[in-house]
Design an enzyme around this catalytic site. Structure first.
Site, PDB file in Angstrom:
ATOM      1  N   ASP A  72       0.847  -1.185   0.000  1.00  0.00           N
ATOM      2  CA  ASP A  72       0.000   0.000   0.000  1.00  0.00           C
ATOM      3  C   ASP A  72       0.879   1.230   0.000  1.00  0.00           C
ATOM      4  O   ASP A  72       2.079   1.148  -0.259  1.00  0.00           O
ATOM      5  CB  ASP A  72      -1.019  -0.038   1.151  1.00  0.00           C
ATOM      6  CG  ASP A  72      -0.354  -0.350   2.467  1.00  0.00           C
ATOM      7  OD1 ASP A  72       0.695   0.247   2.738  1.00  0.00           O
ATOM      8  OD2 ASP A  72      -0.885  -1.186   3.219  1.00  0.00           O
ATOM      9  N   LYS A 115      -4.615   3.122  -1.533  1.00  0.00           N
ATOM     10  CA  LYS A 115      -5.354   4.283  -2.040  1.00  0.00           C
ATOM     11  C   LYS A 115      -4.410   5.297  -2.649  1.00  0.00           C
ATOM     12  O   LYS A 115      -3.347   5.564  -2.120  1.00  0.00           O
ATOM     13  CB  LYS A 115      -6.075   4.957  -0.882  1.00  0.00           C
ATOM     14  CG  LYS A 115      -7.406   4.355  -0.589  1.00  0.00           C
ATOM     15  CD  LYS A 115      -8.138   5.203   0.436  1.00  0.00           C
ATOM     16  CE  LYS A 115      -8.870   4.275   1.384  1.00  0.00           C
ATOM     17  NZ  LYS A 115      -8.911   4.691   2.737  1.00  0.00           N
ATOM     18  N   MET A 134      -4.952   7.793  11.885  1.00  0.00           N
ATOM     19  CA  MET A 134      -6.115   8.000  11.007  1.00  0.00           C
ATOM     20  C   MET A 134      -7.055   9.033  11.639  1.00  0.00           C
ATOM     21  O   MET A 134      -8.281   8.897  11.574  1.00  0.00           O
ATOM     22  CB  MET A 134      -6.876   6.683  10.777  1.00  0.00           C
ATOM     23  CG  MET A 134      -6.037   5.636  10.078  1.00  0.00           C
ATOM     24  SD  MET A 134      -6.937   4.106   9.761  1.00  0.00           S
ATOM     25  CE  MET A 134      -6.849   3.317  11.362  1.00  0.00           C
TER      26      MET A 134
HETATM   27  N1  SAH Z   1      -0.185  -0.241  10.708  1.00  0.00           N
HETATM   28  C1  SAH Z   1       0.181   1.157  10.658  1.00  0.00           C
HETATM   29  C2  SAH Z   1      -0.986   2.082  10.845  1.00  0.00           C
HETATM   30  C3  SAH Z   1      -2.044   1.984   9.776  1.00  0.00           C
HETATM   31  S1  SAH Z   1      -3.281   3.202   9.977  1.00  0.00           S
HETATM   32  C4  SAH Z   1       1.281   1.422  11.686  1.00  0.00           C
HETATM   33  O1  SAH Z   1       1.553   0.583  12.538  1.00  0.00           O
HETATM   34  O2  SAH Z   1       1.924   2.482  11.577  1.00  0.00           O
HETATM   35  C5  SAH Z   1      -2.681   4.478   8.948  1.00  0.00           C
HETATM   36  C6  SAH Z   1      -2.304   5.686   9.766  1.00  0.00           C
HETATM   37  O3  SAH Z   1      -0.983   5.580  10.245  1.00  0.00           O
HETATM   38  C7  SAH Z   1      -2.317   6.991   9.035  1.00  0.00           C
HETATM   39  O4  SAH Z   1      -3.617   7.531   8.924  1.00  0.00           O
HETATM   40  C8  SAH Z   1      -1.464   7.848   9.942  1.00  0.00           C
HETATM   41  O5  SAH Z   1      -2.180   8.245  11.081  1.00  0.00           O
HETATM   42  C9  SAH Z   1      -0.420   6.853  10.389  1.00  0.00           C
HETATM   43  N2  SAH Z   1       0.829   6.920   9.598  1.00  0.00           N
HETATM   44  C10 SAH Z   1       1.446   5.892   9.012  1.00  0.00           C
HETATM   45  N3  SAH Z   1       2.603   6.291   8.446  1.00  0.00           N
HETATM   46  C11 SAH Z   1       2.717   7.615   8.693  1.00  0.00           C
HETATM   47  C12 SAH Z   1       3.690   8.594   8.401  1.00  0.00           C
HETATM   48  N4  SAH Z   1       4.792   8.300   7.712  1.00  0.00           N
HETATM   49  N5  SAH Z   1       3.484   9.870   8.818  1.00  0.00           N
HETATM   50  C13 SAH Z   1       2.392  10.185   9.521  1.00  0.00           C
HETATM   51  N6  SAH Z   1       1.430   9.300   9.826  1.00  0.00           N
HETATM   52  C14 SAH Z   1       1.588   8.028   9.441  1.00  0.00           C
END
Ligand code: SAH
Length: 339
Positions: free
Chosen positions: A120, A142, A253
């Protein structure tokens, strides 16, 4: 690329049954070599060795190959051995918050060995060409103007590729089991009877605040942090619960529901002076951190922030890099609170 060597101009002969050899074939082709394959001992007997500088024997323990391998050595071809590629399997890999620097060693190994990668947009997908050995790359995330591939279809794709005998990596942002639907994908593989494993990843919930020097815990400030999904608005009972914990609140999110959350936390009694940080696009060139108090944030101070972003609410925010002096000045320590 998998091999560091540039084999452009070299011809490599791969000996081994087609399925077992697929990884070697891809690896040497990705390194620039012209690849010739002998997929049976009979084929090996008649193979054209003209221009072949290296032969790769894919070990499958079948003695029928041995004389052909020995013969190559006699004919002054360098022979190396490589393990046979395994049958179909799925590996759920945490890709970290978006930079290849924060991939684990296990994640790198899984990517190197993948036949197909379904990724993704929050994982380090831009670097996948270099991280894999010529694997097929499928974007299921997306993108502006495009819809994400529905979850059920992702699971079907994982299973179809594995059933075709491939090693399939499902590369996800952060950690696969933090708001990543990782357990659903694991369950789909288990239900289908396909070998599956999980490689945990560096979660954005901790790493993105850290990129702004914000620790989610601190010995003197808080010993609790809660990671919340803002995907759906929280109930007032949840707001009250969160506010009552008194620790750091980390929201993923959370941009779409941020106003709802801030209003709910204020109603639940969280003080207007509580600091809030929104860290946008962690580990990217255009990363940005916006600081405000809860009161200011509720009045629109963070309204311009966009996804992907991690929201941090709590005293630890005052320790963040670039935190304005008027916010940073007054860390409410645990000692202070209990005094
Ligand atoms: N499994 C992922 C989270 C998935 S939900 C984890 O453990 O990080 C997706 C959310 O993760 C996004 O909406 C945002 O809030 C956060 N996110 C992931 N990567 C990010 C990044 N590089 N910078 C800021 N927010 C991030």
């Amino acid at each position: 690329m998998l091999l560091d060597a540039d084999l452009t101009g070299h011809t490599v002969l791969v000996l081994g049954e087609a399925h077992a050899s697929r990884r070697a074939l891809r690896r040497y082709a990705a390194a620039g070599a012209t690849v010739r394959a002998a997929t049976s001992p009979a084929e090996a007997a008649g193979v054209d060795l003209d221009g072949v500088s290296l032969a790769v024997a894919v070990a499958d323990g079948d003695p029928a190959w041995r004389p052909h391998v020995t013969d190559l050595g006699r004919r002054r071809v360098v022979v190396t051995e490589q393990a046979a590629a395994p049958g179909g399997q799925i590996v759920l890999v945490g890709g970290g918050p978006g930079t290849p620097e924060l991939l684990t060693v296990a994640a790198r190994t899984a990517l190197r060995e993948a036949d197909v990668v379904l990724h993704d947009r929050l994982s380090p997908w831009r670097e996948l060409r270099e991280l894999t050995g010529g694997a097929e790359l499928v974007d299921v995330g997306k993108r502006p103007g495009h819809h994400a591939v529905p979850q059920a279809q992702i699971e079907e794709m994982l299973i179809a590729h594995a059933r075709a005998g491939k090693t399939v990596v499902r590369l996800k942002g952060g950690d696969p089991f933090v708001f990543g639907r990782g357990r659903e994908e694991l369950g789909a593989a288990l239900d289908a009877g396909i070998p599956v494993s999980v490689v945990p990843g560096v979660t954005s919930a901790i790493a993105v605040p850290a990129s702004a020097d914000i620790p989610v815990t601190h010995r003197d400030v808080t010993h609790t942090f809660t990671v919340v999904s803002g995907h759906a608005p929280l109930t007032d009972a949840e707001h009250a619960h969160l506010a009552g914990l008194g620790g750091t609140i980390v929201v993923l999110m959370g941009i779409g529901t941020l106003n709802h959350l801030l209003a709910g936390l204020r109603r639940a009694g969280l003080r207007d002076t509580t600091p809030v940080a929104v860290v946008e696009r962690g580990y990217r060139m255009d990363q940005a951190t916006t600081y405000a108090t809860l009161g200011e944030a509720a009045r629109g101070a963070v309204a311009g922030c966009a996804s992907p972003a991690v929201v941090v609410i709590g005293e630890v925010v005052r320790l963040g890099r670039g935190c304005p002096a008027e916010l940073a000045g007054a860390v409410d320590t645990l000692a202070g609170a209990s005094a």
